[in-house]
Design an enzyme around this catalytic site. Structure first.
Site, mmCIF file in Angstrom:
data_model
loop_
_atom_site.group_PDB
_atom_site.id
_atom_site.type_symbol
_atom_site.label_atom_id
_atom_site.label_comp_id
_atom_site.label_asym_id
_atom_site.label_seq_id
_atom_site.Cartn_x
_atom_site.Cartn_y
_atom_site.Cartn_z
ATOM 1 N N HIS A 68 0.881 -1.151 0.108
ATOM 2 C CA HIS A 68 -0.234 0.041 -0.056
ATOM 3 C C HIS A 68 0.692 1.314 -0.032
ATOM 4 O O HIS A 68 2.099 1.193 0.523
ATOM 5 C CB HIS A 68 -0.904 0.051 1.218
ATOM 6 N N ALA A 75 12.161 -21.889 8.230
ATOM 7 C CA ALA A 75 10.911 -21.641 8.444
ATOM 8 C C ALA A 75 10.568 -20.561 9.433
ATOM 9 O O ALA A 75 11.277 -19.935 10.437
ATOM 10 C CB ALA A 75 10.666 -22.750 9.332
#
Length: 184
Positions: free
Chosen positions: A113, A158
């Protein structure tokens, strides 16, 4: 210049544009059909993925469920494996090389954005391409943010949040993700 062209050029664009909204509606229909196919209908699933994504190489597997914004901005190389709950936020281009393994719950994001509050409130955003090199492994829960390139032969640990480019042959982990050692 159309809003789609602006998004591909990395310029501020309006995702609420009618052409883009119509494209997303088509993608939603294709994703619904794909995600509701029987998992053992492998040939039909492969055909559906080829219809959904921009390009798909040989011997690719895309597990269900999958999410993408448009699909047509995604390119998969040969021998790719995308595990369950992969999210391809592809307002910008996503290029995935050959022999890439993507673990469950990985998200590749091209959209961001606007920082200017007036632009953001008007719904404007930018899209920046994401590139994943050959022979990369993205472990479970990795987030790759807009504009990032991950170099070939790298592994991302991860839960990592990849905010900047990762060089080739690297093991990188963390939030923000950083290289901890060379894999060469």
């Amino acid at each position: 210049m159309t809003e789609k062209e602006k998004s591909h050029a990395g310029l501020l664009y309006q995702p609420g544009d009618p052409e883009l909204a119509a494209d997303r509606d088509i993608t939603v229909q294709k994703l619904y059909a794909y995600n509701n196919m029987h998992p053992l209908e492998r040939d039909a699933r492969r055909a559906a993925i080829r219809d959904l994504l921009g390009a798909v190489g040989r011997d690719c597997t895309v597990e269900q469920p999958l999410f993408c914004t448009y699909g047509y901005n995604v390119t998969l190389g040969d021998n790719c494996f995308l595990n369950v709950n992969c999210k391809l936020m592809d307002s910008g281009k996503i290029t995935i090389g050959n022999n890439v393994f993507i673990a469950p719950n990985v998200c590749l994001i091209t959209e961001e954005h606007a920082m200017d509050v007036e632009q953001r409130l008007a719904g404007l955003e930018y899209a920046h391409p994401v590139t994943i090199g050959d022979n990369v492994w993205l472990c479970t829960g990795v987030l790759v943010l807009p504009g990032v390139t991950i170099g070939e032969n790298s592994a991302i640990g991860a839960g990592s949040v990849v905010t900047k480019d990762i060089p080739a042959n690297s093991l990188a982990v963390g939030n923000p993700c950083h290289v901890i050692r060379s894999l060469k």
